[in-house]
Scaffold this motif. Structure first.
Motif, PDB file in Angstrom:
ATOM      1  N   PHE A 121      -9.784 -84.817  -2.909  1.00 45.74           N
ATOM      2  CA  PHE A 121      -8.656 -85.073  -2.006  1.00 45.74           C
ATOM      3  C   PHE A 121      -8.266 -83.810  -1.229  1.00 45.74           C
ATOM      4  CE2 PHE A 121      -3.954 -84.874  -1.570  1.00 45.74           C
ATOM      5  CZ  PHE A 121      -3.797 -85.850  -0.598  1.00 45.74           C
ATOM      6  N   LEU A 122      -8.133 -82.694  -1.951  1.00 43.56           N
ATOM      7  CA  LEU A 122      -7.744 -81.442  -1.296  1.00 43.56           C
ATOM      8  C   LEU A 122      -8.870 -80.892  -0.419  1.00 43.56           C
ATOM      9  CD1 LEU A 122      -5.839 -79.742  -4.254  1.00 43.56           C
ATOM     10  CD2 LEU A 122      -4.842 -80.709  -2.180  1.00 43.56           C
ATOM     11  N   SER A 123     -10.100 -81.055  -0.848  1.00 45.93           N
ATOM     12  CA  SER A 123     -11.236 -80.598  -0.038  1.00 45.93           C
ATOM     13  C   SER A 123     -11.328 -81.379   1.266  1.00 45.93           C
ATOM     14  CB  SER A 123     -12.547 -80.752  -0.831  1.00 45.93           C
ATOM     15  OG  SER A 123     -12.545 -79.937  -1.974  1.00 45.93           O
ATOM     16  N   PHE A 124     -11.059 -82.673   1.190  1.00 44.56           N
ATOM     17  CA  PHE A 124     -11.090 -83.495   2.400  1.00 44.56           C
ATOM     18  C   PHE A 124     -10.002 -83.064   3.383  1.00 44.56           C
ATOM     19  CE2 PHE A 124      -9.375 -87.263   4.631  1.00 44.56           C
ATOM     20  CZ  PHE A 124     -10.474 -87.533   5.441  1.00 44.56           C
ATOM     21  N   ILE A 125      -8.809 -82.769   2.838  1.00 46.43           N
ATOM     22  CA  ILE A 125      -7.719 -82.309   3.702  1.00 46.43           C
ATOM     23  C   ILE A 125      -8.063 -80.963   4.327  1.00 46.43           C
ATOM     24  CG2 ILE A 125      -5.334 -81.478   3.682  1.00 46.43           C
ATOM     25  CD1 ILE A 125      -4.687 -83.610   1.639  1.00 46.43           C
ATOM     26  N   ARG A 126      -8.707 -80.114   3.548  1.00 48.55           N
ATOM     27  CA  ARG A 126      -9.030 -78.772   4.031  1.00 48.55           C
ATOM     28  C   ARG A 126     -10.113 -78.792   5.115  1.00 48.55           C
ATOM     29  NH1 ARG A 126     -12.072 -74.199   0.357  1.00 48.55           N
ATOM     30  NH2 ARG A 126     -12.408 -72.653   2.005  1.00 48.55           N
ATOM     31  N   TYR A 127     -11.179 -79.542   4.870  1.00 50.50           N
ATOM     32  CA  TYR A 127     -12.325 -79.507   5.783  1.00 50.50           C
ATOM     33  C   TYR A 127     -12.364 -80.667   6.777  1.00 50.50           C
ATOM     34  CZ  TYR A 127     -14.201 -76.000   2.538  1.00 50.50           C
ATOM     35  OH  TYR A 127     -14.378 -74.878   1.762  1.00 50.50           O
ATOM     36  N   ARG A 128     -11.579 -81.702   6.513  1.00 49.62           N
ATOM     37  CA  ARG A 128     -11.574 -82.891   7.377  1.00 49.62           C
ATOM     38  C   ARG A 128     -12.986 -83.458   7.512  1.00 49.62           C
ATOM     39  NH1 ARG A 128      -6.232 -84.371   7.891  1.00 49.62           N
ATOM     40  NH2 ARG A 128      -4.962 -82.510   8.171  1.00 49.62           N
ATOM     41  N   ASP A 129     -13.685 -83.497   6.388  1.00 51.97           N
ATOM     42  CA  ASP A 129     -15.071 -83.951   6.408  1.00 51.97           C
ATOM     43  C   ASP A 129     -15.199 -85.173   5.508  1.00 51.97           C
ATOM     44  OD1 ASP A 129     -17.790 -84.328   6.361  1.00 51.97           O
ATOM     45  OD2 ASP A 129     -18.290 -82.213   6.051  1.00 51.97           O
ATOM     46  N   ILE A 130     -15.598 -86.296   6.095  1.00 48.80           N
ATOM     47  CA  ILE A 130     -15.711 -87.542   5.350  1.00 48.80           C
ATOM     48  C   ILE A 130     -16.788 -87.482   4.280  1.00 48.80           C
ATOM     49  CG2 ILE A 130     -17.438 -88.616   6.842  1.00 48.80           C
ATOM     50  CD1 ILE A 130     -14.291 -90.306   5.390  1.00 48.80           C
ATOM     51  N   LYS A 131     -17.646 -86.467   4.366  1.00 51.12           N
ATOM     52  CA  LYS A 131     -18.714 -86.303   3.379  1.00 51.12           C
ATOM     53  C   LYS A 131     -18.159 -86.232   1.964  1.00 51.12           C
ATOM     54  CE  LYS A 131     -20.268 -82.240   2.538  1.00 51.12           C
ATOM     55  NZ  LYS A 131     -20.905 -80.890   2.631  1.00 51.12           N
ATOM     56  N   PHE A 132     -17.009 -85.575   1.789  1.00 48.20           N
ATOM     57  CA  PHE A 132     -16.414 -85.439   0.460  1.00 48.20           C
ATOM     58  C   PHE A 132     -16.059 -86.807  -0.119  1.00 48.20           C
ATOM     59  CE2 PHE A 132     -15.668 -81.227   2.257  1.00 48.20           C
ATOM     60  CZ  PHE A 132     -16.054 -80.412   1.200  1.00 48.20           C
ATOM     61  N   ILE A 133     -15.565 -87.690   0.717  1.00 52.39           N
ATOM     62  CA  ILE A 133     -15.188 -89.021   0.248  1.00 52.39           C
ATOM     63  C   ILE A 133     -16.422 -89.809  -0.182  1.00 52.39           C
ATOM     64  CG2 ILE A 133     -14.035 -91.173   0.855  1.00 52.39           C
ATOM     65  CD1 ILE A 133     -12.182 -88.746   0.706  1.00 52.39           C
ATOM     66  N   TRP A 134     -17.494 -89.731   0.618  1.00 55.52           N
ATOM     67  CA  TRP A 134     -18.715 -90.452   0.286  1.00 55.52           C
ATOM     68  C   TRP A 134     -19.315 -89.942  -1.021  1.00 55.52           C
ATOM     69  CZ3 TRP A 134     -19.367 -94.966   1.944  1.00 55.52           C
ATOM     70  CH2 TRP A 134     -19.035 -95.339   3.247  1.00 55.52           C
ATOM     71  N   VAL A 135     -19.342 -88.624  -1.175  1.00 55.13           N
ATOM     72  CA  VAL A 135     -19.867 -88.044  -2.418  1.00 55.13           C
ATOM     73  C   VAL A 135     -19.028 -88.499  -3.607  1.00 55.13           C
ATOM     74  CG1 VAL A 135     -20.183 -85.898  -3.707  1.00 55.13           C
ATOM     75  CG2 VAL A 135     -20.921 -86.033  -1.322  1.00 55.13           C
TER      76      VAL A 135
END
Length: 525
Positions: free
Chosen positions: A171-185
């Motif tokens: 959740f925090l990584s997605f907010i930081r990088y704005r990269d949907i890749k984190f959600i898919w992983v």
């Protein structure tokens, strides 16, 4: 037999190591107790199947030394995997010691054997680090999913915490990088881990809720029910001041901790009550360690040579810490009469089986150690002329922190059974036996190989129609005693630690057979 932690929640394992007659079997003489030892006779039907299998095998092989060997083996695994994670940072041995000999480790050592498997946390984070620092390849995703499912099958709590931590981190990584890749992983890892967990736990759900003919039945054949009162999420959650309250059993600063607990309790604030040393002591990491980590975190932001990207990573870890703390809190707090709900309320609503949210402190500790290791490693490179000072400081830090967080463990030697149980074993055979007060049931269950009786009120046994604790406490009432009389060929052992009033009542209603300095043995029906 040497017992670590006294007769406590590990009692079933201790008894299994004494009565096991081959893998996954109890001797014919103890078949009555198989209903209380199903985790060892049917480990794959346990809610922690890999764990139950390991304990069952250990108990059968090592017999009465099983617990001692298992504790030592656990300590080895904790040290090995902690160092495997921290060796990438300067002074990795320091963080390994602080984690492996933390308050969390001491309070659960020998008692809550599954919670003592702290090595599952660095193992999980090693594979999470592979994804974040190396590549989110299919192999790494699969490995992380397997590790999470494996941890759930060993310790439901630690496995659940691993999943929670992964959720916070993504959740925090997605907010930081704005990269949907984190959600898919995250979704891929979640799917793999939950699928494998469902596979591991299917026998448990099948045996418990679908076909419970072989498992979890009382004398009447009815099934267990699980209840987690709302109040438990207040009793076993954390408080902000617990992080600064020294363990009350610490031989050097425990007195100060007890004074703090008593003063806070005297305020009358409802969250100031119910300090449970067996759980809440694990929320204390050491004041020197905590202050050092906070100060160095702030200091790193004023060091120009400190990499900007690493500063951002430290911020991410601290935000994760804040989220962890919020989930450790009770469902709500009150401030000037205003009720403030916390994420702890979500745990009650969505995951009521995990009532002891204070146990999340072990992840908070690891995260703080991660931050400290990160900072000290960089300072060691930035200031080569101060390396000697840093080395001395780190050694002092580990010494002081281990001093602050030490909690003596209870080690008992049980070689001579109480005289009353020896008398019963020598004079009677396979009688129905109940004990009073309720605490005596631990001792009676432990010595079943001596008294050779059918212990009715085994501690913590409960189902739809019979509850050991309630049955035992009502024994000193007229109605409760009349219910006990309905059981044929029933005998009663009373520990003289019970009140004189209770002992006199039970003597009046029964026939005295035997008495010594510690116990009274009575015939009821």
């Amino acid at each position: 037999m040497i017992v670590i932690g006294g007769l406590d929640d590990q009692l079933g394992f201790l008894v299994w190591s004494k009565v096991s007659n081959g893998f996954f079997r109890v001797g014919d003489s103890y078949s009555f107790y198989s209903r209380f030892l199903t985790d060892y006779t049917h480990p794959w039907q346990s809610n922690q199947p890999v764990w139950a299998f390991a304990l069952s095998v250990f108990g059968t092989i090592f017999k009465e030394n099983a617990q001692l060997f298992f504790v030592l083996f656990t300590l080895f695994l904790n040290l090995y995997f902690s160092y495997k994670f921290f060796k990438a940072y300067k002074y990795g041995w320091v963080y390994t010691l602080l984690f492996s000999f933390s308050t969390f480790s001491w309070v659960h050592m020998g008692i809550h054997l599954s919670l003592s498997q702290l090595w599952l946390i660095p193992l999980f984070l090693i594979y999470l680090r592979k994804i974040t620092e190396e590549a989110s390849s299919a192999k790494n995703i699969l490995q992380l999913g397997i590790v999470i499912a494996f941890s759930v099958s060993i310790s439901n709590y630690i496995g659940f915490f691993n999943l929670l931590y992964l959720s916070f981190f993504v959740f925090l990584s997605f907010i930081r990088y704005r990269d949907i890749k984190f959600i898919w992983v995250y979704l891929k890892v979640l799917f793999i881990s939950l699928s494998l967990t469902a596979f591991f736990l299917f026998p448990f759900f099948s045996a418990t809720y679908i076909d419970s003919s072989d498992r979890h039945q009382n004398l009447a054949g009815t099934n267990y029910t699980l209840k987690r009162p709302y109040e438990d999420f207040f009793y076993f959650s954390s408080r902000p001041w617990y992080f600064f309250t020294p363990p009350v059993k610490n031989p050097w600063i425990g007195g100060f901790g007890k004074t703090m607990v008593d003063k806070i309790s005297s305020t009358g604030y409802f969250l100031g009550l119910n300090y449970f040393a067996g759980e809440h002591s694990a929320n204390y990491f050491g004041v020197v360690f905590l202050v050092t980590t906070v100060v160095l975190s702030f200091y790193s932001f004023f060091v120009k040579k400190f990499p900007v990207e690493e500063k951002r990573r430290i911020i991410l870890l601290w935000l994760t810490n804040l989220i962890i703390v919020s989930f450790m809190m009770p469902p709500f707090l009150t401030l000037s009469g205003l009720k403030i709900y916390t994420p702890g309320y979500l745990v009650y609503l969505l995951f009521p089986m995990f009532r002891v949210t204070a146990r999340l402190s072990v992840f908070l500790l690891f995260n703080l150690l991660f931050i400290l290791s990160y900072i000290i490693s960089h300072l060691h490179e930035i200031y080569p002329k101060k390396r000697k000072f840093i080395r001395y400081f780190v050694v002092l830090l580990v010494a002081v922190t281990l001093f602050e967080t030490y909690i003596p463990i209870k080690i008992q030697k049980h070689s001579q059974p109480p005289e009353v149980y020896s008398f019963i074993g020598e004079s009677y055979s396979k009688v129905n036996l109940i004990v009073y007060p309720y605490n005596e049931s631990k001792k009676a269950f432990f010595w079943i190989n001596v008294h050779d009786s059918y212990l009715i009120n085994v501690r913590d046994f409960a189902d739809d129609s019979f509850e050991s604790e309630k049955f035992t406490k009502e024994l000193v009432t007229k109605e409760g005693f009349e219910n006990a009389v309905l059981i044929e060929n029933l005998y009663l052992v009373v520990n003289k630690e019970a009140s004189e009033e209770d002992i006199d009542f039970l003597k009046e209603q029964s026939t005295l057979i035997y008495e010594d300095d510690e116990h009274v043995f009575l015939k009821i029906s």
